[in-house]
Design a protein around this motif. Structure first.
Motif, mmCIF file in Angstrom:
data_model
loop_
_atom_site.group_PDB
_atom_site.id
_atom_site.type_symbol
_atom_site.label_atom_id
_atom_site.label_comp_id
_atom_site.label_asym_id
_atom_site.label_seq_id
_atom_site.Cartn_x
_atom_site.Cartn_y
_atom_site.Cartn_z
ATOM 1 N N LEU A 113 0.747 -1.348 0.120
ATOM 2 C CA LEU A 113 0.123 0.031 0.012
ATOM 3 C C LEU A 113 0.959 1.322 0.114
ATOM 4 O O LEU A 113 0.353 2.488 0.305
ATOM 5 N N GLY A 114 2.263 1.185 -0.167
ATOM 6 C CA GLY A 114 3.151 2.084 -0.216
ATOM 7 C C GLY A 114 2.797 3.350 -1.195
ATOM 8 O O GLY A 114 2.862 4.321 -0.398
ATOM 9 N N ASP A 115 2.366 3.154 -2.442
ATOM 10 C CA ASP A 115 1.773 4.219 -3.111
ATOM 11 C C ASP A 115 0.688 4.917 -2.540
ATOM 12 O O ASP A 115 0.663 6.201 -2.664
ATOM 13 N N TRP A 116 -0.481 4.413 -2.191
ATOM 14 C CA TRP A 116 -1.561 5.043 -1.468
ATOM 15 C C TRP A 116 -0.810 5.692 -0.157
ATOM 16 O O TRP A 116 -1.497 6.891 0.195
ATOM 17 N N TYR A 117 0.065 5.132 0.592
ATOM 18 C CA TYR A 117 0.450 6.130 1.588
ATOM 19 C C TYR A 117 1.085 7.255 1.267
ATOM 20 O O TYR A 117 0.832 8.690 1.715
ATOM 21 N N ASN A 118 1.643 7.299 0.438
ATOM 22 C CA ASN A 118 2.268 8.459 -0.566
ATOM 23 C C ASN A 118 1.229 9.472 -1.106
ATOM 24 O O ASN A 118 1.599 10.660 -0.897
ATOM 25 N N GLN A 119 0.576 8.873 -1.721
ATOM 26 C CA GLN A 119 -0.507 9.663 -2.312
ATOM 27 C C GLN A 119 -1.319 10.590 -1.148
ATOM 28 O O GLN A 119 -1.796 11.766 -1.400
ATOM 29 N N LYS A 120 -1.782 9.856 0.101
ATOM 30 C CA LYS A 120 -2.374 10.412 1.113
ATOM 31 C C LYS A 120 -1.413 11.725 1.688
ATOM 32 O O LYS A 120 -1.784 12.485 2.024
ATOM 33 N N ALA A 121 -0.223 11.182 1.670
ATOM 34 C CA ALA A 121 0.883 12.519 2.356
ATOM 35 C C ALA A 121 0.576 13.472 1.526
ATOM 36 O O ALA A 121 1.237 14.651 2.026
ATOM 37 N N HIS A 122 0.534 13.421 0.228
ATOM 38 C CA HIS A 122 0.745 14.690 -0.616
ATOM 39 C C HIS A 122 -0.886 14.929 -1.286
ATOM 40 O O HIS A 122 -1.011 15.888 -1.947
ATOM 41 N N ALA A 123 -1.896 14.454 -0.699
ATOM 42 C CA ALA A 123 -3.257 14.916 -1.208
ATOM 43 C C ALA A 123 -3.416 16.162 -0.734
ATOM 44 O O ALA A 123 -3.280 16.511 0.416
ATOM 45 N N GLU A 124 -3.870 17.130 -1.723
ATOM 46 C CA GLU A 124 -4.152 18.406 -1.466
ATOM 47 C C GLU A 124 -5.258 18.676 -0.574
ATOM 48 O O GLU A 124 -5.273 19.616 0.308
ATOM 49 N N THR A 125 -6.354 17.746 -0.340
ATOM 50 C CA THR A 125 -7.474 17.928 0.595
ATOM 51 C C THR A 125 -6.726 17.669 2.174
ATOM 52 O O THR A 125 -7.088 18.340 2.965
ATOM 53 N N GLU A 126 -5.620 17.024 2.266
ATOM 54 C CA GLU A 126 -4.925 17.006 3.416
ATOM 55 C C GLU A 126 -4.154 17.861 3.766
ATOM 56 O O GLU A 126 -4.202 18.464 4.880
ATOM 57 N N LEU A 127 -3.281 18.279 2.874
ATOM 58 C CA LEU A 127 -2.524 19.373 2.935
ATOM 59 C C LEU A 127 -3.266 20.825 3.426
ATOM 60 O O LEU A 127 -2.691 21.664 4.279
ATOM 61 N N LYS A 128 -4.327 20.921 2.508
ATOM 62 C CA LYS A 128 -4.990 22.311 2.965
ATOM 63 C C LYS A 128 -5.526 22.160 4.301
ATOM 64 O O LYS A 128 -5.603 23.341 5.144
ATOM 65 N N ARG A 129 -6.135 21.132 4.681
ATOM 66 C CA ARG A 129 -6.593 21.352 6.201
ATOM 67 C C ARG A 129 -5.270 21.292 7.177
ATOM 68 O O ARG A 129 -5.601 21.934 8.236
ATOM 69 N N ILE A 130 -4.105 20.484 6.852
ATOM 70 C CA ILE A 130 -2.889 20.706 7.733
ATOM 71 C C ILE A 130 -2.441 22.123 7.897
ATOM 72 O O ILE A 130 -2.153 22.780 8.621
ATOM 73 N N ARG A 131 -2.492 22.737 6.690
ATOM 74 C CA ARG A 131 -1.990 24.335 6.635
ATOM 75 C C ARG A 131 -2.665 25.198 7.539
ATOM 76 O O ARG A 131 -2.050 26.211 8.139
ATOM 77 N N SER A 132 -4.007 24.875 7.471
ATOM 78 C CA SER A 132 -5.127 25.818 8.342
ATOM 79 C C SER A 132 -5.257 25.167 9.840
ATOM 80 O O SER A 132 -6.093 25.741 10.579
ATOM 81 N N LEU A 133 -4.667 23.982 9.984
ATOM 82 C CA LEU A 133 -4.764 23.111 11.406
ATOM 83 C C LEU A 133 -4.158 24.302 12.597
ATOM 84 O O LEU A 133 -3.060 24.638 12.778
ATOM 85 N N GLY A 134 -5.381 24.459 13.588
ATOM 86 C CA GLY A 134 -4.890 25.480 14.630
ATOM 87 C C GLY A 134 -4.250 24.886 15.738
ATOM 88 O O GLY A 134 -4.664 23.558 15.763
#
Length: 303
Positions: free
Chosen positions: A261-282
Motif C-alpha cells: 500500500l506504499g503508493d497509497w500512503y504516499n498519495q495520502k501524504a501529498h493529497a491536497e485535501t489533507e495538505l489544505k487542512r493541515i496548513r490551516s490546522l490551529g
C-alpha cells in the motif's frame, strides 16, 4: 587603613566570582521556555525549531558534526543548520524506538500500535472523551468504510490534529494518556505531509512491510556550491541518514514504486485535501505550551 580594606576587597572579589559562576551555570543548564500565540501547526513547529535549534545543537551535535565532516558540508551556514535541524528535531518528536506495541520516543508520548493483526492492540485503546473503547466509537463520515474508530488507517490530518489537541484523547494502561498514535505508515504519512506544508520535498517509501520517509534537500558545501542529499528518516526505529544524490538521479527517485500500500500512503501524504487542512490546522497556546514543556524537559535530561 590598608589592612582594614583587605577583608572588604576579599569579600568583594569572592562575591563577584560567585555571581559569575551562578550565571554561567544557569545559562548552561536551563534552556529558555517560550510562549506561543494561537497559530497554525506548521507555523508553530517552525517557531519551535527556531527557538530551540541552538539548544538541540548544544546537547546533540554529533550527528551534525559527522555529516559536516563526511560530506564536506559548510558548517557555518544558517540554511544548512535550519534544514538539518528542522528534519532532525521533527524526527525526534515523531519517532518511536522499535516496531513493538507501546514503543514511544524520548520527547512526545506517541505510542506505536500494530494494526490489522489478531488480536489487534488498538481494540484496547480508551477514548477519554467517552470513557469507552475505540471499538465502540463510530468513525467520522470520511472513514465510513471502517467498522469502528479503532479500525481506521490514521491519515495525516487525523494524526496531526490529535497531536496538537489541547488535551490527551486516548489511554491504555501501558501508555497512560496520549494525544495521538500510529505505526510506521501512519507516522510517515503525517511526517511527510507536515514537512510538505513547510516547503520540503519528501515521500513515503515502503519496502516489504515497513515504511519510512525520504527527502531531497539542497545544502551548501565548503566551496559554497549547492549540492543535493537524500535524507532517509525512519520514525519507527529512530534513524536519520544523509547521502549525496546527483541531480540526474532525482527524477528516478521521484518515480520509484512502493511495495504493498506504499503508493497509497504516499498519495495520502501529498493529497491536497489533507495538505489544505493541515496548513490551516490551529494549535492553541495551551497545546503549544504542552509540547514546548516536553521539549524543554527533554533538553534538560540530555545535559
Amino acid at each position: 587603613m590598608k589592612k582594614a580594606l583587605l577583608p572588604f576587597f576579599a569579600c568583594f572579589l569572592l562575591l563577584a566570582f560567585c555571581k559569575n559562576e551562578v550565571a554561567e551555570t544557569n545559562s548552561d543548564f536551563y534552556p529558555e521556555t517560550f510562549r506561543y500565540q494561537q497559530t497554525t501547526a506548521p507555523v508553530f513547529f517552525r517557531k519551535l525549531i527556531q527557538n530551540h535549534l541552538k539548544d538541540f545543537y548544544a546537547v546533540d551535535h554529533d550527528d551534525y558534526e559527522d555529516a559536516v565532516t563526511k560530506h564536506l558540508i559548510k558548517k557555518e551556514d544558517s540554511v544548512n543548520d535550519s534544514t538539518f535541524y528542522t528534519l532532525q528535531i521533527l524526527h525526534k518528536l515523531f519517532t518511536s524506538h522499535s516496531a513493538s506495541n507501546y514503543s514511544k520516543g524520548d520527547i512526545l508520548n506517541i505510542p506505536y500500535f500494530w494494526h490489522w493483526t489478531n488480536p489487534n492492540p488498538r481494540y484496547g485503546i480508551l477514548d477519554l472523551e467517552t470513557n469507552a473503547k475505540l471499538t465502540g466509537k463510530t468513525p467520522p463520515k470520511e472513514f465510513s468504510k471502517y467498522k469502528s474508530f479503532a479500525d481506521i488507517d490514521r491519515t495525516p490530518y487525523l494524526f496531526l490534529s490529535d497531536l496538537v489537541s489541547d488535551k490527551p484523547k486516548y489511554n491504555t494502561p501501558q501508555c497512560g494518556n496520549f494525544n495521538t498514535f500510529g505505526w510506521c505508515s501512519e507516522r510517515e504519512m503525517a511526517f511527510v505531509a507536515l514537512l510538505t506544508t513547510m516547503g520540503y520535498e519528501g515521500k513515503v517509501t515502503t519496502r516489504g512491510n515497513h515504511s519510512w520517509s525520504e527527502f531531497i534537500v539542497p545544502l551548501q558545501n565548503n566551496q559554497n556550491t549547492k549540492v543535493f542529499f537524500k535524507v532517509t528518516i525512519d520514525n519507527t526505529f529512530d534513524k536519520m541518514e544523509l547521502e549525496p544524490i546527483a541531480t540526474t538521479a532525482i527524477p528516478a527517485w521521484k518515480k520509484e514504486k512502493n511495495d504493498g500500500l506504499g503508493d497509497w500512503y504516499n498519495q495520502k501524504a501529498h493529497a491536497e485535501t489533507e495538505l489544505k487542512r493541515i496548513r490551516s490546522l490551529g494549535i492553541s497556546p495551551v497545546a503549544a505550551g504542552e509540547i514546548e514543556k516536553k521539549v524543554v524537559e527533554y533538553l534538560n535530561r540530555q545535559k
